[in-house]
Design a protein around this motif. Structure first.
Motif, mmCIF file in Angstrom:
data_model
loop_
_atom_site.group_PDB
_atom_site.id
_atom_site.type_symbol
_atom_site.label_atom_id
_atom_site.label_comp_id
_atom_site.label_asym_id
_atom_site.label_seq_id
_atom_site.Cartn_x
_atom_site.Cartn_y
_atom_site.Cartn_z
ATOM 1 N N THR A 1 51.609 47.172 32.497
ATOM 2 C CA THR A 1 52.094 46.768 33.821
ATOM 3 C C THR A 1 53.380 45.969 33.707
ATOM 4 N N LEU B 1 43.695 48.932 39.088
ATOM 5 C CA LEU B 1 45.149 49.034 39.241
ATOM 6 C C LEU B 1 45.502 50.269 40.065
ATOM 7 N N TRP C 1 42.670 51.924 33.201
ATOM 8 C CA TRP C 1 43.566 51.565 34.309
ATOM 9 C C TRP C 1 42.783 51.492 35.619
ATOM 10 N N THR D 1 46.382 47.300 29.589
ATOM 11 C CA THR D 1 46.822 47.581 30.956
ATOM 12 C C THR D 1 47.769 46.496 31.454
ATOM 13 N N ASN E 1 56.916 47.141 35.213
ATOM 14 C CA ASN E 1 57.597 46.296 36.202
ATOM 15 C C ASN E 1 59.006 45.910 35.780
#
Length: 148
Positions: free
Chosen positions: A39, A129, A124, A35, A43
């Protein structure tokens, strides 16, 4: 030593069956991301998040900006994501099993950087998140909904 010689076939059977049990764990199942790694890729802004769950599961909760193509439809709908062949594609399902199958399909179709999210949406959400649901609101770690 006499025991080993007298029972060589039994010993061979034990080793063979143990190897058969370990084989699936030792075999690689494509590129996986945690995860945290997912991420980071998201991003960077150069990744497609592909959710291969059915439409109802997707509507209940999914990653922000994820594209939904159910696994059963993936082969027929590859043209929709063709422009991402040279970019990162993070494949998501509920637990990581269906997305592993989708990862194999995408790799065979020429996608270069395909990653399976380890643990899928379950992992997740366990990490707290953010997800987005049908109501277009992001849910945070506490389950409270906030404007996206």
């Amino acid at each position: 030593m006499k025991f080993l010689i007298d029972n060589i076939f039994l010993l061979g059977l034990v080793v063979l069956s143990g190897g058969a049990l370990l084989f699936p764990m030792l075999r690689g199942r494509g590129n996986k991301v945690t995860t945290l790694q997912a991420t980071q890729l998201i991003n960077q802004g150069k990744s497609l998040v592909l959710d291969v769950r059915d439409a109802d599961s997707f509507a209940a909760a999914h990653l922000l900006d994820a594209k939904n193509i159910p696994l059963k439809d993936l082969a027929q709908r590859l043209v929709e994501i063709d422009k991402f062949k040279a970019k990162n594609v993070i494949v998501v399902c509920q637990t990581g099993v269906q997305s592993a199958k989708a990862t194999s399909q995408l790799s065979a179709a020429g996608f270069e950087q395909v990653y399976n999210l380890e643990g899928g949406m379950a992992a997740w959400q366990t990490q707290g998140l953010p997800t987005i649901s049908k109501e277009s609101k992001v849910e945070n770690k506490t389950g409270n909904k906030v404007k996206a």
